[in-house]
Design an enzyme around this catalytic site. Structure first.
Site, short mmCIF file in Angstrom:
data_model
loop_
_atom_site.label_atom_id
_atom_site.label_comp_id
_atom_site.label_asym_id
_atom_site.label_seq_id
_atom_site.Cartn_x
_atom_site.Cartn_y
_atom_site.Cartn_z
N ARG A 1 -16.74 -61.53 -17.00
CA ARG A 1 -16.87 -62.44 -18.22
C ARG A 1 -15.57 -62.88 -18.49
O ARG A 1 -15.30 -63.95 -18.70
CB ARG A 1 -17.67 -61.84 -19.22
CG ARG A 1 -18.96 -61.77 -18.92
CD ARG A 1 -19.71 -60.97 -20.23
NE ARG A 1 -19.73 -59.74 -20.53
CZ ARG A 1 -20.75 -58.88 -20.21
NH1 ARG A 1 -21.74 -59.23 -19.49
NH2 ARG A 1 -20.45 -57.52 -20.32
N CYS B 1 -27.43 -59.63 -8.19
CA CYS B 1 -27.52 -58.26 -8.32
C CYS B 1 -28.39 -57.52 -7.45
O CYS B 1 -29.11 -56.30 -7.47
CB CYS B 1 -27.63 -57.69 -9.76
SG CYS B 1 -29.33 -58.32 -10.64
N PHE C 1 -29.50 -67.71 -17.50
CA PHE C 1 -29.92 -66.23 -17.61
C PHE C 1 -28.82 -65.47 -18.65
O PHE C 1 -28.32 -64.50 -18.13
CB PHE C 1 -29.99 -65.65 -16.30
CG PHE C 1 -31.06 -66.16 -15.37
CD1 PHE C 1 -32.44 -65.96 -15.33
CD2 PHE C 1 -30.57 -67.25 -14.52
CE1 PHE C 1 -33.14 -66.68 -14.71
CE2 PHE C 1 -31.37 -67.89 -13.64
CZ PHE C 1 -32.57 -67.66 -13.71
#
Length: 396
Positions: A214, A340, A230
């Protein structure tokens, strides 16, 4: 102490001498001593050499999870205390994450040689998740160790969907020890405040593994229009807004997650961040049909495949998602591709981005290949613990 004995088939012991923790049923020749599910067993090679000690579970494909490679070591409270203290030392002494109101992963299952257990810290509370029957049976003992080592105000148990069927363990979300977490539990991360719902949030309440990603992506968002697909409780989007993005739109299908995202935006004084509920694929298509353009598109979907049978459909999902992103991304834009799904490798993801870019008639340059934050390490003897991939690309 009577301990069951598991003997491996010939030529099947090498991975376990090499400290891989998962002994599947197909590697086992015989089981002696009639061990109960969750009981300690010692594993031997076909040549009668001691390999390791672990916990047995006839109901799981992983018949034995290994924890100690030293003969005669019991898997008792002292053993787990040592393992947990070693994990805490990484986060506190090396990574310096143990500051007030922080959120970080304390124990990461196989990566910390504690297969089947995850512990996350959110300010003064711990969220614990067990994905193995043996450790789930020992949850109160482990909670006592965590209480002594970390001194939280409360320890909350979170369960993973489907784990009961896979492991034969019946667990329910509950307070294991101490005070219940407050509804407004807040952590601080790189100068931002995030509300965490320990009782109902996704995973254990927040996506700690994306912390450094991030921050890295935010540096590329100054003065830019950002789409965060998302978005959950606002992570990438709020980082972008704090860095100076001109516009942030977060998309998610979960109303409770978006309520947290909106509250997080207000708490951090970031009015340029807005959020929209809906099926993300459908909403991306609608935005593309409407001719919307963004300078940065972040794709951070949930896991698309839990087994190899689901992999072809997962690839199709990632491909469609990236095709929609290409339509929305303006020239000289930044595409952030997160995955992921452990069965998809970094190379697989790179190839998918390349194929989608070529199909869209776009040029793409990989700027960074990233993984999870370092409180989610990868054990060199179980590289399956390295699940998160993040590719940052420039698209022309």
């Amino acid at each position: 102490m009577n301990v069951g004995r598991v003997t491996l088939k010939a030529r099947r012991a090498e991975p376990f001498f090499g400290r891989h923790p998962w002994v599947y049923a197909g590697a086992i020749d015989k089981v002696e001593g009639d061990p109960a599910d969750g009981a300690e067993v010692e594993v031997f090679s076909a040549a009668n050499n001691f390999v390791a000690r672990g916990l047995f579970n006839s109901q799981s494909k992983i018949h034995v999870r290994l924890y100690s490679w030293e003969p005669g070591v019991e898997l008792n409270a002292d053993f787990f205390r040592g393992r947990i203290e070693r994990a805490v030392s990484l986060r506190h002494d090396v990574l310096k994450l143990g500051v007030p109101n922080a959120g970080y992963r304390v124990v990461f299952s196989e990566a910390d040689y504690l297969s089947g257990m995850v512990v996350d810290r959110y300010a003064d509370w711990l969220a614990v998740q067990f994905t193995s029957l043996g450790l789930g049976q020992r949850r109160h003992m482990i909670a006592d160790v965590l209480r002594d080592v970390l001194q939280p105000r409360g320890i909350y148990l979170r369960t993973e969907k489907g784990i009961g069927r896979l492991e034969g363990v019946e667990l329910h979300d509950e307070l294991l020890w101490g005070e219940a977490p407050p509804a407004d539990l807040t952590i601080e991360e790189n100068g931002l405040k995030f509300l965490v719902n320990l009782a109902e949030g996704q995973k254990t309440g927040y996506y700690l593994d994306q912390r450094d990603n991030r921050a890295a992506v935010a540096r590329l968002c100054v003065g830019r229009r950002v789409l965060d697909a998302f978005c959950y409780s606002g992570g990438f989007g709020l980082y972008a807004a704090k860095a100076g993005a001109s516009e942030v739109l977060g998309l998610d299908s979960s109303a409770p997650a978006l309520e947290l995202a909106r509250r997080n935006a207000i708490t951090n004084g970031l009015p340029q961040a807005t959020f929209q509920k809906g099926d993300v694929f459908g909403t991306l298509d609608d935005l593309a049909q409407a001719g919307r353009k963004f300078d940065v598109v972040v794709l951070d979907p949930p896991k698309f495949a839990r087994n190899r049978a689901a992999l072809p459909d997962a690839i199709k999902g990632y491909r469609r998602l990236h095709s929609l992103a290409m339509k929305l991304l303006d020239r000289d834009g930044i595409l952030v591709s997160c995955c992921c799904t452990g069965l998809i490798t970094m190379t697989d993801l790179e190839e998918l981005v390349a194929q989608v870019a070529v199909s869209a008639g776009r040029d793409a340059q990989i700027l960074e290949r990233r993984g999870p934050s370092p409180d989610h390490p990868v054990a060199v003897t179980c590289r399956e613990s390295g699940y998160l991939k993040c590719i940052v690309s420039r698209v022309w």
